[in-house]
Design a protein around this motif. Structure first.
Motif, short mmCIF file in Angstrom:
data_model
loop_
_atom_site.label_atom_id
_atom_site.label_comp_id
_atom_site.label_asym_id
_atom_site.label_seq_id
_atom_site.Cartn_x
_atom_site.Cartn_y
_atom_site.Cartn_z
N LEU A 230 -0.34 0.54 3.82
CA LEU A 230 0.30 -0.65 4.38
C LEU A 230 -0.68 -1.45 5.23
O LEU A 230 -0.68 -2.69 5.20
CB LEU A 230 1.52 -0.25 5.21
N ALA A 231 -1.53 -0.75 5.97
CA ALA A 231 -2.55 -1.45 6.75
C ALA A 231 -3.55 -2.14 5.84
O ALA A 231 -4.00 -3.26 6.12
CB ALA A 231 -3.27 -0.46 7.67
N TRP A 232 -3.91 -1.49 4.73
CA TRP A 232 -4.86 -2.08 3.79
C TRP A 232 -4.32 -3.37 3.18
O TRP A 232 -5.07 -4.35 3.01
CB TRP A 232 -5.19 -1.08 2.68
N GLY A 233 -3.03 -3.40 2.85
CA GLY A 233 -2.45 -4.59 2.23
C GLY A 233 -2.65 -5.84 3.07
O GLY A 233 -3.06 -6.89 2.56
N GLN A 234 -2.36 -5.74 4.35
CA GLN A 234 -2.54 -6.88 5.23
C GLN A 234 -4.02 -7.20 5.44
O GLN A 234 -4.42 -8.36 5.45
CB GLN A 234 -1.87 -6.60 6.58
N TRP A 235 -4.81 -6.14 5.61
CA TRP A 235 -6.25 -6.32 5.88
C TRP A 235 -6.97 -6.98 4.72
O TRP A 235 -7.79 -7.88 4.91
CB TRP A 235 -6.88 -4.95 6.17
N VAL A 236 -6.68 -6.55 3.48
CA VAL A 236 -7.45 -7.07 2.35
C VAL A 236 -7.15 -8.55 2.10
O VAL A 236 -8.05 -9.31 1.72
CB VAL A 236 -7.21 -6.22 1.08
N LEU A 237 -5.92 -8.98 2.34
CA LEU A 237 -5.61 -10.40 2.20
C LEU A 237 -6.32 -11.22 3.28
O LEU A 237 -6.89 -12.27 3.00
CB LEU A 237 -4.10 -10.64 2.26
N GLU A 238 -6.29 -10.72 4.49
CA GLU A 238 -6.94 -11.42 5.59
C GLU A 238 -8.45 -11.45 5.41
O GLU A 238 -9.11 -12.48 5.64
CB GLU A 238 -6.60 -10.74 6.91
N THR A 239 -9.03 -10.34 4.95
CA THR A 239 -10.48 -10.23 4.82
C THR A 239 -11.02 -11.08 3.68
O THR A 239 -12.08 -11.72 3.79
CB THR A 239 -10.89 -8.76 4.62
N THR A 240 -10.33 -11.08 2.55
CA THR A 240 -10.82 -11.77 1.36
C THR A 240 -10.33 -13.21 1.25
O THR A 240 -10.91 -14.00 0.50
CB THR A 240 -10.39 -11.03 0.09
N GLY A 241 -9.26 -13.55 1.95
CA GLY A 241 -8.68 -14.87 1.79
C GLY A 241 -7.77 -14.98 0.58
O GLY A 241 -7.31 -16.07 0.23
N ALA A 242 -7.50 -13.85 -0.09
CA ALA A 242 -6.59 -13.84 -1.24
C ALA A 242 -5.16 -14.12 -0.78
O ALA A 242 -4.82 -13.94 0.39
CB ALA A 242 -6.66 -12.50 -1.96
N THR A 243 -4.33 -14.57 -1.71
CA THR A 243 -2.95 -14.94 -1.37
C THR A 243 -1.91 -14.08 -2.05
O THR A 243 -0.72 -14.37 -1.97
CB THR A 243 -2.69 -16.42 -1.74
N GLY A 244 -2.34 -13.00 -2.73
CA GLY A 244 -1.36 -12.13 -3.36
C GLY A 244 -2.00 -11.07 -4.22
O GLY A 244 -3.22 -10.91 -4.28
N PHE A 245 -1.11 -10.32 -4.90
CA PHE A 245 -1.53 -9.15 -5.67
C PHE A 245 -0.94 -9.13 -7.07
O PHE A 245 0.18 -9.61 -7.30
CB PHE A 245 -1.05 -7.85 -4.99
N ARG A 246 -1.67 -8.56 -7.99
CA ARG A 246 -1.10 -7.96 -9.18
C ARG A 246 -1.14 -6.46 -8.91
O ARG A 246 -2.18 -5.90 -8.60
CB ARG A 246 -1.89 -8.33 -10.44
N LEU A 247 0.02 -5.79 -9.01
CA LEU A 247 0.12 -4.38 -8.67
C LEU A 247 -0.05 -3.54 -9.93
O LEU A 247 0.75 -3.63 -10.87
CB LEU A 247 1.47 -4.11 -8.00
N ASP A 248 -1.07 -2.70 -9.94
CA ASP A 248 -1.43 -1.91 -11.12
C ASP A 248 -0.60 -0.64 -11.20
O ASP A 248 -0.28 -0.01 -10.19
CB ASP A 248 -2.92 -1.55 -11.02
N ALA A 249 -0.25 -0.24 -12.44
CA ALA A 249 0.34 1.07 -12.74
C ALA A 249 1.62 1.34 -11.97
O ALA A 249 1.85 2.47 -11.51
CB ALA A 249 -0.69 2.18 -12.47
N ILE A 250 2.52 0.36 -11.86
CA ILE A 250 3.68 0.55 -10.99
C ILE A 250 4.67 1.57 -11.56
O ILE A 250 5.44 2.15 -10.79
CB ILE A 250 4.40 -0.77 -10.69
N LYS A 251 4.68 1.79 -12.87
CA LYS A 251 5.64 2.74 -13.43
C LYS A 251 5.34 4.17 -12.99
O LYS A 251 6.19 5.05 -13.11
CB LYS A 251 5.66 2.65 -14.96
#
Length: 446
Positions: A230-251
């Protein structure tokens, strides 16, 4: 499956796409996503990140508003693409070459990150623990008695030395492994012990229970694991400037954690309209489970395109949109023709017809595949790329207004877009006759 979905229409969850950012705020043209990689993701002359950095102005001019990039995290292998995830907190060149997201944003393009949260590979040390081999065809059945094995489950990240995150993984944080280093035997080993709960029940039921996919399988129920991810999710958006995710292997992941991951990350300051999208074939339980928090790649539509390209003139074009996310919940549908590693390729015979439908007809949110646009070794066709480029331009200029469909016959369908106050419309006719496979686009001249 989709006949059952129709029964929920009046009680279905809210639609995802209207709540999410599809590109920079204020853009008045149609939004458009690009999957900027193939499985190999190799460029002869430069790193993949440098390649993308160089292409940003061209992509913006074409009309792309979002670009989905491969995982930026450190891979287990030097030549890995990030799906063999070793350390999510080490962004390597993506971070240190820095200006990628900034340059994209300056040109009106948002960045999407491929998030690999299901498994890990390339551990630093071996640990001993108790495990039970599972039947590969039915993971709910044991294939042998409990025994001590050695697994690569200790992740200490000495190169990062606690920077960004001090969390170190051990066997308590995983549900299973696919390698017993003690016997040098490959298999599916479910880790057991007082701190282990077995496979998660909130995953796909294929093969009895599809929690385990490969490598070292993460236990998303463990509180320390949840805290770090959960900490990584917020950090990686803030660090990279990305605005979202494609979530891999959700099944293969606990649905309850995934929903929590999306909700918590979106609740962070500045992430209210965070984009999220997932890929899987059996969509029914997931559309409800995710409560409108994520969009879904329209795999059923892609499979219709695949069948149309294989059956050629025998395929009834009037059925091409049936039993798809686009036909039932269009504002949850990210439409695509190729990509996603589904191994169900759409033949070039029908590829332009398919792209015409997702780019010009609407609704849904289309995603173009890098391999259809750029020269590569994975099925590139020059004529397809040329026509696709023209369709992308037509989407930017003419794919607006209400839609009127025309079901002419099994080998010919069409539609009209009426335009809006700022854009002209178009009329489109598609055919799959063997002797005259065609797409006609008539542009309205204001």
């Amino acid at each position: 499956m989709f006949s059952r979905l129709k029964e929920w229409l009046f009680s279905s969850p809210p639609s995802a796409l209207p709540r999410m950012r599809l590109g920079p705020e204020g853009n008045r043209d149609n939004p458009l996503m690009l999957q900027f990689f193939t499985w190999d993701a190799l460029n002869q002359d430069m790193s993949w990140w440098r390649h993308f950095h160089a292409e940003i102005p061209k992509l913006a001019q074409m009309g792309f508003t979002q670009v989905w990039l491969p995982p930026p995290n450190k891979a287990a292998e030097k030549s890995g693409r990030g799906y063999d995830a070793y350390d999510l907190w080490d962004l390597g060149e993506f971070e240190h070459k820095g200006a990628i997201a900034t340059r994209a944003r300056e040109h009106g393009i948002d960045i999407l990150i491929d998030a690999v949260l299901n498994h890990k590979l390339g551990a630093d040390k071996v640990e001993k623990f108790q495990a039970i081999p599972s039947n590969p065809q039915n993971r709910l059945k044991d294939a042998g008695p409990v025994r001590e094995i050695e697994g690569w489950t200790r992740f200490e990240y000495p190169g990062r030395n606690g920077k960004y995150s001090t969390f170190q993984w051990n066997q308590e944080h995983f549900t299973g492994v696919d390698w017993d280093h003690k016997t040098r035997e490959r298999g599916i080993y479910r880790i057991v012990g007082s701190k282990h709960k077995g496979w998660s029940r909130h995953v796909d039921t294929e093969l009895g229970n599809y929690d385990f996919l490969l490598g070292v399988d993460i236990d998303h129920r463990h509180p320390e694991v949840q805290k770090d991810l959960l900490a990584w999710g917020q950090w990686v958006l803030e660090t990279t400037g990305a605005t979202g995710f494609r979530l891999d292997a959700i099944k293969h992941m606990d649905r309850r954690f995934l929903l929590k991951f999306i909700e918590k990350t979106r609740a962070a300051p500045g992430n209210k309209r965070m984009f999220a999208v997932c890929t899987l074939k059996l969509l029914l339980p997931y559309i409800r489970a995710f409560k409108g928090e994520t969009a879904f790649f329209d795999v059923p539509l892609h499979m219709n395109f695949n069948q149309a390209s294989r059956q050629r003139a025998r395929y009834d074009l009037r059925n091409v949109l049936k039993e798809t996310v686009l036909s039932i919940k269009p504002n949850d549908a990210v439409t695509f023709v190729e990509g996603q590693s589904l191994e169900s390729w759409v033949d070039k015979y029908f590829k332009i017809q398919a792209y015409t439908l997702i780019l010009l007809r609407g609704p849904g949110y289309p995603c173009v595949f890098y391999g259809d646009l750029y020269p590569n070794q994975e099925g590139y066709d020059e004529n397809t790329a040329k026509n696709l480029t023209m369709l992308i331009e037509a989407r930017k200029k003419f794919a607006y207004g209400t839609i009127q469909d025309y079901q002419v016959d099994k080998n010919c369908i069409g539609f009209v877009r009426t335009g809006d106050s700022e854009h002209d419309g178009c009329a489109v006719l598609l055919s799959n006759k063997e002797d005259h496979v065609s797409v006609w686009v008539v542009l309205e001249d204001s």
